[in-house]
Design an enzyme around this catalytic site. Structure first.
Site, mmCIF file in Angstrom:
data_model
loop_
_atom_site.group_PDB
_atom_site.id
_atom_site.type_symbol
_atom_site.label_atom_id
_atom_site.label_comp_id
_atom_site.label_asym_id
_atom_site.label_seq_id
_atom_site.Cartn_x
_atom_site.Cartn_y
_atom_site.Cartn_z
ATOM 1 N NE ARG A 51 -3.999 0.094 1.581
ATOM 2 C CZ ARG A 51 -4.989 0.628 2.315
ATOM 3 N NH1 ARG A 51 -5.186 0.224 3.557
ATOM 4 N NH2 ARG A 51 -5.767 1.576 1.818
ATOM 5 C CG ASP B 156 -3.845 6.847 5.984
ATOM 6 O OD1 ASP B 156 -4.924 7.444 6.165
ATOM 7 O OD2 ASP B 156 -3.706 5.623 6.136
#
Ligand code: MRU
Length: 362
Positions: free
Chosen positions: A90, A242
């Site tokens: 990711r 994030d």
């Protein structure tokens, strides 16, 4: 945190040091299901396909992935290849790279014969540190909620987006840590939970974990947040992140930016819970420099849920011929962020404040 009164974490290391057991978050909220990850490839798949998700959790699980690799082949070449592979699972959450680079630095300083045991210990240290960091975020965020409670009647209304709860970390969550601590302290509060299309982490994960903890909450469509803010029904927005750039731009789940715009227009504080492992001082301009994961169009065109017979089924929402795009994150510019709750205290979303914080903590 507790599930059915029993303490549970989304990640547990097997006593034999040969696997990690994770909550398979794809099955929630309908089933609590676990998966055993016994190889670096298992860990890669679990992260890429979001059996586990949330920035801090994927960092900790990836660290164990490298430890599983070190059991098999702990040479420099094998470890470096595993780091590159896991990191590619990711691209947006920087905690993945942060945890893997910490592991690699630690292991490369040791002879290969010692790396197997040391890797497992270091992955455990990363996981336990995450718990302490999030508990500290909760302590530093609690006064923000207490301040609202002191000046109004009725519950403190918090709005959150996506899942930055304990399922996204090793425990406590980041955005939810102040909420859980306030709830434990008896502060009356209520959480508006954005559904968070397209994967619905709010509706399926945040709602589930708040329910398990007995925190009053209401699930809303993503589009309802601005309306509730205009009506004075939101006291504070708290979200996770994030990746945060050096100047304080906040990358988080797609849709966060729209919440920040609505919050600014309505004078509602927009606060971000940020473990410092999510700070990426190598990037200045978050809007143009943070890589944004593009996920499968199927997450937009299809939806899964329980049917009347209690089976999980997937249905198609869109016309067969319509194209769909699925950027998974967006970036909220620092100017819209009221403050960052870190494990060291609340800090301004400004480059000098962030660099000073990290300098002091070195
Ligand atoms: O795609 P996801 O579900 O991994 O995205 C999660 C988020 O955006 C969270 O808000 C973020 O990782 C913070 S988790 C404490």
């Amino acid at each position: 945190m507790n599930v059915g009164g029993v303490p549970l974490r989304p990640l547990a290391a097997a006593p034999g040091r040969d696997a990690v057991v994770v909550i398979d978050q794809r099955a929630l909220p309908h089933r609590l299901q676990f998966a055993t990850l016994a190889s670096v490839q298992d860990v890669f798949t679990a992260i890429r396909d979001m059996w586990v998700r949330g920035a801090p959790l994927i960092g900790a699980v990836a660290a164990y992935g490298l430890a599983l690799q070190a059991r098999v082949d702990a040479s420099d070449a094998a470890l470096a290849a595993a780091v590159a592979h896991l990191q590619s699972a990711r691209p947006t959450a920087v905690n993945l790279a942060w945890a893997l680079q910490r592991m690699q630095r630690h292991l490369f300083a040791l002879p290969a014969s010692e790396r197997g045991g040391a890797a497992w210990d270091e992955a455990g240290a990363i996981a336990e540190e995450d718990v302490r960091v999030n508990a500290a975020i909760g302590r530093h965020g609690l006064p923000l909620l207490q301040a609202v409670a002191a000046r109004k009647r009725g519950p403190v209304n918090v709005l959150t987006h996506c899942n930055a709860g304990w399922l996204a970390t090793v425990d406590w969550g980041t955005a939810t840590a102040p909420v859980y601590q306030a709830h434990a302290a008896g502060l009356p509060l209520h959480v508006w939970v954005d559904e968070t299309r397209p994967r619905n982490q709010g509706a399926s994960l945040t709602a589930w974990e708040l329910g398990q903890a007995g925190v009053p909450h209401t699930v809303i469509a993503d589009n309802a947040g601005g309306h509730l803010m205009q009506r004075g029904q939101v006291d504070l927005v708290i979200v996770g992140c994030d990746r945060v750039s050096a100047r304080g731009d906040v990358c988080n789940k797609i849709g966060t930016y729209l919440k920040a715009l609505a919050a600014r227009d309505n004078g509602v504080p927009f606060v971000v819970a940020m473990p410092t492992s999510t700070l990426d001082l190598a990037l200045a301009d978050g809007v143009s420099e943070i890589p944004i994961e593009e996920r499968s169009a199927r997450e937009v065109t299809h939806l899964a849920g329980l049917d009347a017979a209690g089976s999980v089924v997937e249905v198609q929402l869109t016309p067969a011929g319509s194209a769909a795009a699925n950027p998974a994150f967006d970036v909220t510019p620092a100017r819209l962020v009221s403050g960052l709750i870190t494990e060291h205290g609340v800090v301004a979303a400004q480059e000098d404040a962030l660099r000073q914080l990290m300098e002091e903590r070195r």
